[in-house]
Design a protein around this motif. Sequence first.
Motif, short mmCIF file in Angstrom:
data_model
loop_
_atom_site.label_atom_id
_atom_site.label_comp_id
_atom_site.label_asym_id
_atom_site.label_seq_id
_atom_site.Cartn_x
_atom_site.Cartn_y
_atom_site.Cartn_z
N ALA A 264 -19.50 99.82 2.50
CA ALA A 264 -18.55 99.00 1.47
C ALA A 264 -19.56 97.68 1.08
N VAL A 265 -19.41 97.23 -0.23
CA VAL A 265 -20.20 95.97 -0.50
C VAL A 265 -19.31 94.84 -0.14
N ALA A 266 -19.93 93.95 0.44
CA ALA A 266 -19.44 92.63 0.90
C ALA A 266 -18.73 91.89 -0.24
N THR A 267 -18.97 92.03 -1.55
CA THR A 267 -18.43 91.36 -2.53
C THR A 267 -17.25 92.00 -3.22
N ASP A 268 -16.92 93.31 -2.74
CA ASP A 268 -15.58 93.86 -3.05
C ASP A 268 -14.33 93.08 -2.50
N PRO A 269 -13.55 92.62 -3.62
CA PRO A 269 -12.24 91.82 -3.40
C PRO A 269 -11.40 92.50 -2.30
N ARG A 270 -11.37 93.59 -2.31
CA ARG A 270 -10.73 94.38 -1.03
C ARG A 270 -10.97 93.92 0.23
N LEU A 271 -12.43 93.80 0.38
CA LEU A 271 -13.22 93.54 1.47
C LEU A 271 -13.02 91.96 1.62
N SER A 272 -13.76 91.12 0.55
CA SER A 272 -13.91 89.70 0.59
C SER A 272 -12.84 89.05 -0.38
N PRO A 273 -11.61 88.94 -0.19
CA PRO A 273 -10.75 88.38 -1.06
C PRO A 273 -10.74 87.35 -1.86
N ALA A 274 -11.57 86.16 -1.08
CA ALA A 274 -11.87 85.11 -1.58
C ALA A 274 -12.93 85.20 -2.91
#
Length: 285
Positions: A264-274
């Motif tokens: 997963a890409v850390a900037t994916d909002p499903r992973l990093s909602p902020a």
Amino acid sequence: MPCSTFAGSASSAFAAARGTLPMATIATTDRADLRLRTLDWLLRHWGPSIGQMTVGQIQQLRKMRIPRNAITGLVLGATARDVTMRDHTIARDSEDIPLRIYLPTAPGDWPAAPGDWPLVVYFHGGGWVIGNVYLDEWLCSRIASHVGAVVVSAGYRLAPEHRFPAAVDDAYDATVWAAENAAVLGAGAGRLAVAGASAGGNLAAVVCQRARDEGGPKIAHQVLLYPATDMRPESRASVDLDDAPMLPVHDRRAYLDHYTGGQAVATDPRLSPALADDLARLRRE
């Protein structure tokens, strides 16, 4: 801050959402409470770190239940007695997703529900790898008791067997189920909140965004307790927590690796909602 203090803070936050108390501010101190230091010591010495465990060891760890006694009640906070607890499951991809439902009424009184209680869907922590719906029984029961709300503690499939975004899908499905069954649970329409701690706070934030974007349940409030909302290793939150108690940096990285499998890409909002492009209109009533 001791875990039992978080329960009081969370209860105050939900009560503020109902308009009965001012919003609580969760303060931090340089000198950790004795209970927090005790819990930190136990976590560091009970066995291998999560990064050193095999899948089999992780599965055995999940089966462990925290005993309910005077000592754990002092460290974690006691379970409220004036609530009714019910277990339920919902199906997802041929698996049963567990729910534990807390009703703010003495055992035996339900289903004589008033029909207008707030409804809180809560997601446990555990780095998306461990934990279960019983983990925060003390917190969920106290929210139900102190606030007067129906609390649905929702489980979700765990990594590394079920990687991202399985937990997100399960958390969203549980929220949809709770909203659709609010009347059966004695909750009022338009009084839905999501909440969670740590990885559960991450899921609560993601669910809130997804409900807005997909026309899902109208979520009036979200309460996030020490949430993981920016998973980039260079983020300020990650850097500031490098020497934090209870969850050292190598364990945080191991949990994330289990969850994403490095894909997963850390900037994916499903992973990093902020990091979502749009953080507006999350409160919908």
